[in-house]
Design a protein around this motif. Sequence first.
Motif, short mmCIF file in Angstrom:
data_model
loop_
_atom_site.label_atom_id
_atom_site.label_comp_id
_atom_site.label_asym_id
_atom_site.label_seq_id
_atom_site.Cartn_x
_atom_site.Cartn_y
_atom_site.Cartn_z
N GLN A 91 0.84 -1.19 0.00
CA GLN A 91 0.00 0.00 0.00
C GLN A 91 0.88 1.24 0.00
OE1 GLN A 91 -3.40 0.75 0.46
NE2 GLN A 91 -4.35 -1.24 0.73
N ASP B 272 1.01 3.85 2.02
CA ASP B 272 1.58 4.24 3.32
C ASP B 272 2.76 3.36 3.70
OD1 ASP B 272 0.00 6.51 4.27
OD2 ASP B 272 -1.69 5.13 4.25
N VAL C 165 -1.44 2.44 7.82
CA VAL C 165 -2.09 2.48 6.51
C VAL C 165 -3.46 3.11 6.74
CG1 VAL C 165 -3.10 1.07 4.69
CG2 VAL C 165 -0.86 0.48 5.61
#
Length: 442
Positions: free
Chosen positions: A139, A141, A288
């Motif tokens: 992801q 993040d 995240v």
Amino acid sequence: MKIEREFLQEKAKEFNNNRALRISQRAASSTGLVEASIDKREYDSNRFHFNISLPETKIRNQNKSGRCWIFAAMNVLEYALCQKYNLKEFELSQNYIYFYDKLERANYFFNSILETLDEEPSSRLVSHILSSPMGDGGQWDMIKNIVKKYGVVPANSMPDTANSTASANMNDYLTKILRMYAKNIRKAHQEGKSLDDLRAMVEEYMGQFYNALAISLGTPPEKIDFEARDKDDQVHSEKGLSPLEFFNLIDFDLDQYISLINAPTKDKPYYKSYTVEHLGNVLEGDLVKYVNVPIEVMKEAVVDQIRSNEPVWFGCDVGQFFSRESGKLDLTTVNVFDMLDVDYDFSKEERLDYHESLMTHAMVFMGLDYDMENERPLRYKVENSWGSKSGIDGYLVMSDEWFDEYMYQVLVNKAYLPEEVLVAYEEEPIKLRPWDPMGSLA
């Protein structure tokens, strides 16, 4: 129902008496379902033409690995670096990010094992933690956490290896190692070892895991040189930089960008922030986190950012109605259901609820065709990481209708977002279960 012989005979007779089905059978069995279902009359409706296009750089190739999210992120950072220093081309090392993501993800895995010592291995949570600790996906993040902690380096400072370009075998053996370590830790807990003893085991295992990564991917550099010649033949040179110092040269504020998702399901109200339990890499890093917004809000932010000459990192379900040969992501060129004589009736909400669709791949928006008169996007120019022979010289074209149905996550500069989204992002995020579709990794 019980399938009886009479049923089979009746259906076979009906099929053989249907000329259209017989034609479809011959086409699909000879060329494959997707190829046989492509309607080339639709090529022009989603043509490769854009009236807003950012400067192109060399197309990258993730090869036989699942590192698309890293490649897409490095493409965004490379664009910023090239714009700042007037460069035609510059490549950052994807392998460097990959190494530290694997290392941090192993440590994150051990922490999850320590948190679930008293749960049975058969529990859904422990089963999930053990299912894929060394997968390649990620992801945004998680990229942010690695870059903030370790910086970036030029590609020639830590080039790809055979294991980064074809990662299946490496990931398989790293997973075996982590599961064995998890077994040992849980067994030691059952034998009465203290938490300090278990943490000492983790430290020893992390040292062994570092060695396995270094053997497979190479050793990350501690100092690098930045050397490049710009479009005006001027040389830029900085010697002996740390990876963090080099990243600071790019002048890209990671905290200025946040993730938006579009998940129109009843369990995720819009304008709320969300995170996913047991999803991450750097233990002390940022969560995240993303804000769920209507698709129109997501789209407006993407358009504003592209029109301001900024690329957009995004995650989508790339395999849906995708024509690889023509590089087209739309709802009309590929029509397998028409060939199969099936009426496909699934809303985006229902596809998420019934595990039919989720984010599978990350890429970068590098332009769009914008209807100035009606103020709406028609199609998007997509930079992929499957090499220049894929799609149209490495690029794909996405229709606006496909965007609505299969776009799930975008990374947007806060400057292009309404206040309601910014406020929602700062709120305490709602925790989603680890197996939620919004916890999928590109």
